[in-house]
Design an enzyme around this catalytic site. Structure first.
Site, PDB file in Angstrom:
ATOM      1  N   GLU A 161      -0.942  -1.820  -7.045  1.00  0.00           N
ATOM      2  CA  GLU A 161      -1.736  -0.754  -7.644  1.00  0.00           C
ATOM      3  C   GLU A 161      -0.849   0.425  -8.019  1.00  0.00           C
ATOM      4  O   GLU A 161      -0.843   0.883  -9.138  1.00  0.00           O
ATOM      5  CB  GLU A 161      -2.771  -0.245  -6.630  1.00  0.00           C
ATOM      6  CG  GLU A 161      -3.973  -1.110  -6.504  1.00  0.00           C
ATOM      7  CD  GLU A 161      -4.939  -0.518  -5.504  1.00  0.00           C
ATOM      8  OE1 GLU A 161      -5.981  -1.132  -5.300  1.00  0.00           O
ATOM      9  OE2 GLU A 161      -4.670   0.551  -4.923  1.00  0.00           O
ATOM     10  N   GLY A 216       0.822  -1.201   0.000  1.00  0.00           N
ATOM     11  CA  GLY A 216       0.000   0.000   0.000  1.00  0.00           C
ATOM     12  C   GLY A 216       0.859   1.256   0.000  1.00  0.00           C
ATOM     13  O   GLY A 216       2.019   1.237  -0.403  1.00  0.00           O
TER      14      GLY A 216
END
Lengths: 521, 521
Positions: free
Chosen positions: A301, A276
């Site tokens: 991501e 993250g």
């Protein structure tokens, strides 16, 4: 039209649609429209047209309000300014910015969050706009940033993809912002269509560096109403400094991973890493850069500056991401070695990067930071006090649910307004639950690591309190647990002991007295 | 050895290992062992050896206690009897039976639940037995029911697969129960190995009837210590009668699906259906049998009697399941048309049937019944009052998270001991959360249907209360919602309004006063 723009737009038929951002803003927008943005967690989002629209409202008193759909957050100079000017009535599925958070939490903006991979497909399937009277199931307009348009009409996208393929297909009208301040990023993207069931077929990605699509995004040229030049940089994410607690957390994770390798449960080069954002994530990636692990891979991501460090340290073979979420300095580093990165990095749509199919097949090691976790390993990733939206769920659930190992890392306590350890990040019952006990394998704080695999709820609670809770809260939490256990086992209802009347008492006390430290239960 | 057994075991080298269940029980088991069972939600589970072990304890005073891992629940005559005799110290991930539930809820059995697809892989990866001193990461013994053994040493499995491939690979010793009372089910299974990352590859199933594996389960013959004959039938699931409220729920769902087809969001033959168990599920499948929908497909965990009705009505083209969870009457119907069903039914391991990759690719329509849902669409599927285990999570999360449409259906209220509508199934905050607001699209009760797609939390709460809550609770719930909304919006913390001190007041009142109806908030 600048010579640079002309050279970036090899599709000559589109040159007739070149106009200024202000012209595009005045010509094609009216209040109430559904709007899609390219980009992801600020990279690759449209800039000059959204800014021109904000200028119309601020300087000309125009009344404009939109429903905005974007892959994740976009730069504050666009959306947060829109929110400040009251230009957003609805927003899915993730955002950052003081004004937009305020709009959401005071009921002025209808926001919802959902797993990012589900967002992309559900938008494409028309679920978000199905009840609209105009364009039901579609979007009115898509604004997409590109770095070039090829002769055959393909878009070379920018630094973040997000839901770009979906909005290109879904929108009635398309505006292309060609960002001439960025290098042409040709060859770094992998864009593949996600067909609707029953026509969906396997995504044949079995390695982080597998490519299954085109490096270009295609679209219906007849829908393009404007091509505008942009020269604004991505409003990159600042680098978070690594504090001592984060270093300790990273240390626990390194020890854990090393033992998993030793026990034969992980290969020597681990499995693809998802990490993250924030300073714990930075510390973990920093820890990997100085670890014994080599030939690492990233399937994530966002690609932060620390991933560049990992490449520079020779530890990382390949990275797949949805966006380059770099600092201004990081972008400089990236562009200065663009040829190298084109061979070692791929940017994908969130529909693919976050898709359960691939996350699970690859066996990703997922690491994310929650707001709080409870003693049974339910996690709150989105709502302070159970009610106040921060940014949104993001892709945390896509990764944690489908990972080979699901790790949540958090400081054991945070400061409240009046108490340096007024907020325990380990609580009896999370005030809001985004990830359940069924999804998390490991909880880590600076205090230690709780490996929850195979533990029953009662074993889990004791393990988390003992290994992870802050010393200021350890006794208080264990007192609650023992009290709940005694009551529930006696009642023959003790699989997962709680006392509902007290389960959120620490949260209520924080609200009323500024600390989660209780005088008594 | 019976002639039937000899004819069912074409692998002649295994005939030397034939013995009675009692011999096998006495010879290969000792207390503390980790044991794996074949089968799933009572079908295909081993019977005669577990019963022989229970007899040893009950009749001979043997001290035997095991850790038991099985795909889901098994017949009460085996496991629930084990629990009654104190023969289980640990159990994952799903069970049914009064005695085992009592053991779990009084702290005598360490049970945990996890998504069934995750259970299969995590067991195979050694996560559940990693800390054992003997056989770490493995199982001591697997007991597997088969209907025949082929000449080349393949198992023709029984009526439920569950985690059979995993325990055959994982166990040190294997005992095969050849059930000669069942037909040889050759050709109905599709068994495929699930390789461990980084070696996992795509499962190339794009249609319900795609087969990608063998109809036999293979294993290391050297590990087989006993082959025993069984002639006990599966202790099938009774058929639940359909009540009026369930019919109303089914009616709402039929209307909803018909409208989705009309709007172009579903094909005319819908998408593969997953339906849970119980009388609402039966009513829904019954509703489909008399609907306009044709060429339906089922992709589910269990195949109940109503699926046979759907075949008989000519509505169903193909069904894929993990087990035949039929009534004794249903088994008769199934076996009487076995040749037909072999062409229209496939039984798969839960690692494949529940795998997110395939559920999502196929675009399954998932329909399940919760204990309760809250006004923001978080669902409790497992724990009464948030603490008391019923059966377990099962595969509900595998399907609801990955479905094209995630539907939860429940009566709006249930009776408590003293009040016919003393329990509202719509509550402000679920007492336990197995599925989050990010995973559910539709909530249905006999009162009506709430289509939550694209709604913000505040919109969702009002929609659920208005459309789904029981009239006895509608005002009470709306009063709470409005109170919470007012407080949280005023505090700038109103994305998802709750008042934590009151959020579980209805549950506490039920515990204290026998009803969720409050005198006041």
């Amino acid at each position: 039209m600048s010579a640079t723009l002309a050279s970036r737009c090899a599709r000559k038929s589109l040159l007739s649609k070149v106009m200024t951002p202000s012209e595009a803003a005045h010509k094609f927008f009216k209040t109430g429209m559904t709007v899609g943005f390219s980009g992801f967690t600020p990279a690759g989002y449209p800039k000059v047209v959204p800014i021109a629209l904000a200028d119309m409202v601020e300087k000309e008193g125009a009344k404009l309000q939109f429903e905005l759909f974007a892959g994740a957050s976009v730069g504050a100079e666009t959306e947060d300014r829109w929110a400040k000017l009251g230009m957003e009535s609805r927003r899915w599925p993730y955002q950052t910015g003081k004004n937009i958070a305020k709009g959401i939490n005071t009921g002025k903006i209808e926001m919802g969050d959902i797993h990012l991979s589900a967002f992309a497909q559900n938008l494409a399937w028309g679920f978000f706009t199905k009840d609209h009277t105009t364009n039901p199931g579609k979007l009115d307009i898509a604004i997409v940033e590109a770095t070039a348009i090829t002769e055959d009409g393909g878009l070379v996208l920018g630094t973040g993809v997000g839901i770009t393929p979906e909005i290109l297909a879904l929108a009635d009208k398309i505006i292309i912002e060609v960002n001439t301040s960025l290098p042409v990023l040709r060859g770094i993207h992998d864009i593949v269509p996600d067909l609707r069931p029953p026509y969906r077929r396997p995504f044949l990605i079995s390695r982080v560096d597998d490519r299954i699509g085109s490096d270009l995004a295609y679209f219906d040229e007849n829908k393009v109403v404007a091509v505008v030049e942009s020269n604004l940089p991505d409003n990159g994410r600042g680098f978070s400094a690594v504090d001592e607690d984060s270093k300790k957390i990273a240390g626990h994770i390194m020890d854990f991973l090393a033992n998993e390798v030793k026990q034969g449960r992980l290969p020597e080069n681990l499995l693809p890493l998802q990490s993250g954002v924030g300073n714990i994530a930075n510390a973990v990636v920093g820890g990997l850069a100085t670890s014994q692990f080599e030939h690492l891979q990233v399937w994530s991501e966002v690609m932060q500056d620390t991933v560049l460090d990992l490449f520079d340290a020779g530890k990382l073979d390949y990275a797949s991401a949805v966006s380059l979420s770099l600092s201004p300095e990081g972008f400089k580093r990236f562009y200065s070695k663009l040829d190298f990165y084109k061979k070692h990095v791929v940017i994908r749509p969130e529909a693919i990067a976050n898709f359960s199919e691939i996350v699970r097949r690859l066996g990703v090691i997922a690491m994310n930071t929650p707001v709080e976790v409870d003693m049974y390993a339910h996690a709150n990733s989105s709502l302070i006090g159970g009610t106040k939206m921060i940014n949104g769920l993001g892709g945390s659930g896509d990764f944690l649910r489908n990972a080979y190992l699901s790790i949540m890392h958090t400081p054991s306590a945070r400061k409240s307004k009046t108490d340096p350890t007024g907020i325990s990040c380990i609580v009896p019952m999370a005030a809001h639950i985004d990830h359940t006990e069924h999804d998390l394998d490991v909880i880590v704080t600076e205090q230690g690591l709780a490996d929850l695999r195979g533990l029953s709820p009662r074993q889990r609670a004791q393990c988390i309190i003992k290994n992870c809770a802050h010393p200021d809260y350890k006794d208080q939490l264990m007192e609650y647990y023992k009290m709940a256990e005694k009551k529930c086992l006696a009642a023959g209802a003790g699989h997962e002991p709680q006392i509902l009347a007290l389960a959120h008492k620490m949260h209520v006390n924080l609200e009323e007295n500024g600390t989660m430290k209780l005088k008594s239960w």
